[in-house]
Write a protein that holds these residues in place. Sequence first.
Motif, PDB file in Angstrom:
ATOM      1  N   UNK A 281       0.677  -1.125   0.099  1.00  0.00           N
ATOM      2  CA  UNK A 281      -0.066  -0.288   0.089  1.00  0.00           C
ATOM      3  C   UNK A 281       0.456   1.676   0.414  1.00  0.00           C
ATOM      4  N   UNK A 282       0.400   2.628  -0.043  1.00  0.00           N
ATOM      5  CA  UNK A 282       1.250   3.889  -0.393  1.00  0.00           C
ATOM      6  C   UNK A 282       0.001   4.355  -0.819  1.00  0.00           C
ATOM      7  N   UNK A 283      -0.167   5.466   0.110  1.00  0.00           N
ATOM      8  CA  UNK A 283      -0.918   6.855  -0.643  1.00  0.00           C
ATOM      9  C   UNK A 283      -0.234   7.969  -0.697  1.00  0.00           C
ATOM     10  N   UNK A 284      -1.494   8.810  -1.657  1.00  0.00           N
ATOM     11  CA  UNK A 284      -1.717   9.856  -3.164  1.00  0.00           C
ATOM     12  C   UNK A 284      -0.724  10.771  -2.452  1.00  0.00           C
ATOM     13  N   UNK A 285       0.577  10.898  -3.631  1.00  0.00           N
ATOM     14  CA  UNK A 285       0.827  12.030  -2.905  1.00  0.00           C
ATOM     15  C   UNK A 285      -0.153  13.563  -3.112  1.00  0.00           C
ATOM     16  N   UNK A 286      -0.128  14.595  -1.885  1.00  0.00           N
ATOM     17  CA  UNK A 286      -0.890  15.224  -1.871  1.00  0.00           C
ATOM     18  C   UNK A 286      -2.076  14.973  -0.634  1.00  0.00           C
ATOM     19  N   UNK A 287      -2.476  13.293  -0.303  1.00  0.00           N
ATOM     20  CA  UNK A 287      -3.427  12.647   0.913  1.00  0.00           C
ATOM     21  C   UNK A 287      -2.439  13.160   2.062  1.00  0.00           C
ATOM     22  N   UNK A 288      -2.561  13.590   2.860  1.00  0.00           N
ATOM     23  CA  UNK A 288      -2.554  14.195   4.704  1.00  0.00           C
ATOM     24  C   UNK A 288      -3.202  13.238   5.214  1.00  0.00           C
ATOM     25  N   UNK A 289      -4.332  12.916   4.998  1.00  0.00           N
ATOM     26  CA  UNK A 289      -5.156  11.897   5.888  1.00  0.00           C
ATOM     27  C   UNK A 289      -4.339  10.193   6.461  1.00  0.00           C
ATOM     28  N   UNK A 290      -4.460  10.191   7.542  1.00  0.00           N
ATOM     29  CA  UNK A 290      -3.605   8.384   7.517  1.00  0.00           C
ATOM     30  C   UNK A 290      -3.907   7.279   6.723  1.00  0.00           C
ATOM     31  N   UNK A 291      -5.348   7.485   7.451  1.00  0.00           N
ATOM     32  CA  UNK A 291      -6.022   5.864   6.445  1.00  0.00           C
ATOM     33  C   UNK A 291      -6.656   6.555   4.981  1.00  0.00           C
ATOM     34  N   UNK A 292      -5.760   7.568   4.285  1.00  0.00           N
ATOM     35  CA  UNK A 292      -5.822   7.574   3.133  1.00  0.00           C
ATOM     36  C   UNK A 292      -4.437   6.955   2.116  1.00  0.00           C
ATOM     37  N   UNK A 293      -4.623   5.553   2.248  1.00  0.00           N
ATOM     38  CA  UNK A 293      -3.957   4.008   1.238  1.00  0.00           C
ATOM     39  C   UNK A 293      -4.596   3.814   0.165  1.00  0.00           C
ATOM     40  N   UNK A 294      -3.694   3.067  -0.423  1.00  0.00           N
ATOM     41  CA  UNK A 294      -4.136   2.440  -1.451  1.00  0.00           C
ATOM     42  C   UNK A 294      -3.337   0.887  -1.441  1.00  0.00           C
ATOM     43  N   UNK A 295      -4.152   0.663  -2.380  1.00  0.00           N
ATOM     44  CA  UNK A 295      -3.406  -1.127  -2.996  1.00  0.00           C
ATOM     45  C   UNK A 295      -2.695  -1.393  -4.326  1.00  0.00           C
ATOM     46  N   UNK A 296      -1.227  -1.178  -4.255  1.00  0.00           N
ATOM     47  CA  UNK A 296      -0.736  -1.341  -5.499  1.00  0.00           C
ATOM     48  C   UNK A 296       0.160  -2.743  -5.321  1.00  0.00           C
TER      49      UNK A 296
END
Length: 324
Positions: A281-296
């Motif tokens: 998982x990683x966090x998109x650029x510009x996302x600051x919410x700690x739960x804004x994670x997506x699977x890659x």
Amino acid sequence: MKHILLSGILLATLVSGYAQQSDKNNNPVFEGWYADPEGIIFGDQYWIYPTYSAPYEKQVFFDAFSSPDLVHWTKHEKVLDTANVKWAKRAVWAPSIIENGGKYFLFFGANDIQSNEEYGGIGVAVADRPEGPFRDHLGKPLIDKFYNGAQPIDQFVFRDADGTHYLIYGGWKHCNIAKLNEDFTGFIPFDNGETFREVTPENYVEGPFMFIRDGKYYFMWSEGGWTGPDYSVAYAIADSPMGPFKRIGKILQQDMDIATGAGHHSVIKVPEKDRWYIVYHRRPLGETDRNSRETCIEEMHFDEDGLIRPVKITDEGVKSDPLR
């Protein structure tokens, strides 16, 4: 002439559509905020079981995703829900799944316990199919205490070459390994009498994973803080699942041109081929919410000495790789 012209237009459209599909960015692999993904193959399908990335009180279920080719994914909603696990109330994390004896066993952490006085820890659920529905296997946690300083979270179930099953787990910078019994209701002590053996390598934080390649045991883990820029994946190699594991180095980390906080991964090996994928998982650029994670997903390669080459995170991800 009109028919030929229309055929040419149709062909051009099809070719263009194929090119667009082929060139399409495949990361993230599916929509939604999901973290801690475990990738695995069952039959002719790839599967990913992730954490639903949300505030702890909303983490009360797991979704799963299946694909024939790593590109087209089907969502299976709420394969496990805390309604079927009476002791689990919140913070349901990091599923790890394995097939054993025709059943599917899903190991998970719940309640984010901070001491032995709180109730929760690592549980196990069982189902007849990979898509569930899963039901509580024990009616209580499998591990509900801290041993060797390891918080009972981030479990990974590992099948050794001889068929022995181990549970490797631990947060708070400590990692344990324990030998599971045949029906996954408990553990078999090691020869020296201990049940939970610490195997913590240098810089370990959480998220353990293990696989075998060419007779060697590759032990991988996440370093840094999961909400910060230093989150990353490192590894070691040993001759036994017990180690000792001497840290070799990082192989996955953020790229400020792509995304931040890349970590908590798993690995998929394509059957009968030396082809490997890392799911993370990683966090998109510009996302600051700690739960804004997506699977890659990215391809993972080895050098001539068997060392893992550093993985470059991408938006393109992986190309179609059908299992049939």
